[in-house]
Design a protein around this motif. Sequence first.
Motif, short mmCIF file in Angstrom:
data_model
loop_
_atom_site.label_atom_id
_atom_site.label_comp_id
_atom_site.label_asym_id
_atom_site.label_seq_id
_atom_site.Cartn_x
_atom_site.Cartn_y
_atom_site.Cartn_z
N SER A 276 0.82 -1.21 0.00
CA SER A 276 0.00 0.00 0.00
C SER A 276 0.86 1.26 0.00
CB SER A 276 -0.91 0.01 1.23
OG SER A 276 -1.52 1.28 1.40
N ASP A 278 0.04 3.83 1.51
CA ASP A 278 -0.12 4.41 2.84
C ASP A 278 0.71 3.69 3.90
OD1 ASP A 278 -1.89 6.45 2.15
OD2 ASP A 278 -3.63 5.12 2.29
N VAL A 290 -7.13 11.76 6.24
CA VAL A 290 -8.21 11.66 5.25
C VAL A 290 -9.54 12.14 5.84
CG1 VAL A 290 -7.10 9.79 3.98
CG2 VAL A 290 -8.70 9.23 5.82
N GLU A 291 -9.43 12.90 6.95
CA GLU A 291 -10.61 13.49 7.60
C GLU A 291 -11.63 12.43 8.00
OE1 GLU A 291 -11.75 16.38 4.67
OE2 GLU A 291 -10.46 17.92 5.58
N TYR A 292 -11.11 11.32 8.53
CA TYR A 292 -11.92 10.25 9.11
C TYR A 292 -12.86 9.59 8.10
CZ TYR A 292 -10.14 12.77 13.14
OH TYR A 292 -9.31 13.41 14.03
N ASP A 293 -12.43 9.54 6.85
CA ASP A 293 -13.20 8.89 5.80
C ASP A 293 -12.47 7.61 5.37
OD1 ASP A 293 -14.56 8.03 3.56
OD2 ASP A 293 -14.64 10.01 2.60
N TYR A 295 -13.08 5.47 3.25
CA TYR A 295 -13.04 5.18 1.81
C TYR A 295 -11.94 5.94 1.08
CZ TYR A 295 -17.45 2.91 2.84
OH TYR A 295 -18.41 2.09 3.37
N LYS A 296 -11.28 6.85 1.77
CA LYS A 296 -10.15 7.56 1.17
C LYS A 296 -8.82 6.88 1.49
CE LYS A 296 -12.29 12.16 1.12
NZ LYS A 296 -12.20 13.56 1.65
N ILE A 297 -8.86 5.83 2.28
CA ILE A 297 -7.64 5.08 2.61
C ILE A 297 -7.42 4.02 1.54
CG2 ILE A 297 -6.51 3.59 4.31
CD1 ILE A 297 -8.23 4.94 6.46
N ASP A 298 -6.18 3.86 1.13
CA ASP A 298 -5.84 2.85 0.12
C ASP A 298 -6.27 1.47 0.61
OD1 ASP A 298 -4.75 1.27 -1.84
OD2 ASP A 298 -2.66 1.63 -1.26
#
Length: 336
Positions: A276, A278, A290-293, A295-298
């Motif tokens: 990854s 990340d 990723v502002e606690y989202d 779905y924005k994490i690899d």
Amino acid sequence: MSMSEHPAALAGCSLSLNAHVQPWVERLVAEADALRVQVRRDESGARIVDAGIAAPGSVAAGLLVGEICLGGFGSVALKTGASDGWPSWLEVASSQPVLACLASQYAGWSLAASKEETGGKKFFSLGSGPARALAAKEKLYAELGWRDRAERGVIVLEVDRAPPPVIVQKILRDCGLPPEGLTIVLTPTSSAAGTTQVVARVLEVALHKTHELGFRLDHVVDGVASAPLPAPSPDGVEAMGRTNDAILYGGRVHLSVRGSDEAARALAAQLPSRNSKDYGRSFAEIFKAVEYDFYKIDPALFAPAEVWVSNLDSGSSFHGGALNMELLRGLWLKEA
């Protein structure tokens, strides 16, 4: 062959997760005082087990909840001794890894209610454990070619408050259960039981990534795994970060598979978390960035650190990845 063309891994399976796991559930209830959990019935008659909200809970409770999440088709044990520079490790094993991990333990059932539905604060949790297979709301069950049937069921929620009545009613309705047949186990990640049962997902994380990579699930025969057990953090984000880091940087998995050496070798190479972009930062840091989202994490990050894949058809074994205990000790440890 595409993933959708793979034979359904559980087609023809006659096992019942919910029926099989009931002795584990009854043990959790019978040993409530020793495990430091609290048991009650809610207004509907469903049984609620608090393993870390008002009750203190315990690592022992987390070990048992981990096995409940696996439907009783896997073991979760605590190993002590300063292995790889950390004193406590969880060891997980299953000879029914697809059934135990993907059909049961994976937190895949979205349970949400608005403020209007709850009459106050909105609620969200991802349900895990055997009752998921009764509801079979996820497309995963169609891919597996299987769903469960039972008169009793158990679901685990990683939450810091009890589910509102609208959520309990949804679970009962979707699972086709009477209230007295449902047990809901509550394990906030910031508790000892919660941290333990999440780290106990180290094998499940590997199975989920294996599925995402398109490896044939009907070729996955057996699985064993281990991961270091951190102290729980009272901060929710930090607690979640520690449990993820334990698997991403300290998780070891050994899968036994069938098929070609080419497929086994590719799985060992592609599965580890270091693939990854990340990789290398704490999960809490990544999550905040990723502002606690989520779905924005690899997605490639959600994987164990180190992997062995043994091909039972050829006798060959392949290795990929490595532990990063230096990173974990830097995050978790303060010298006396």
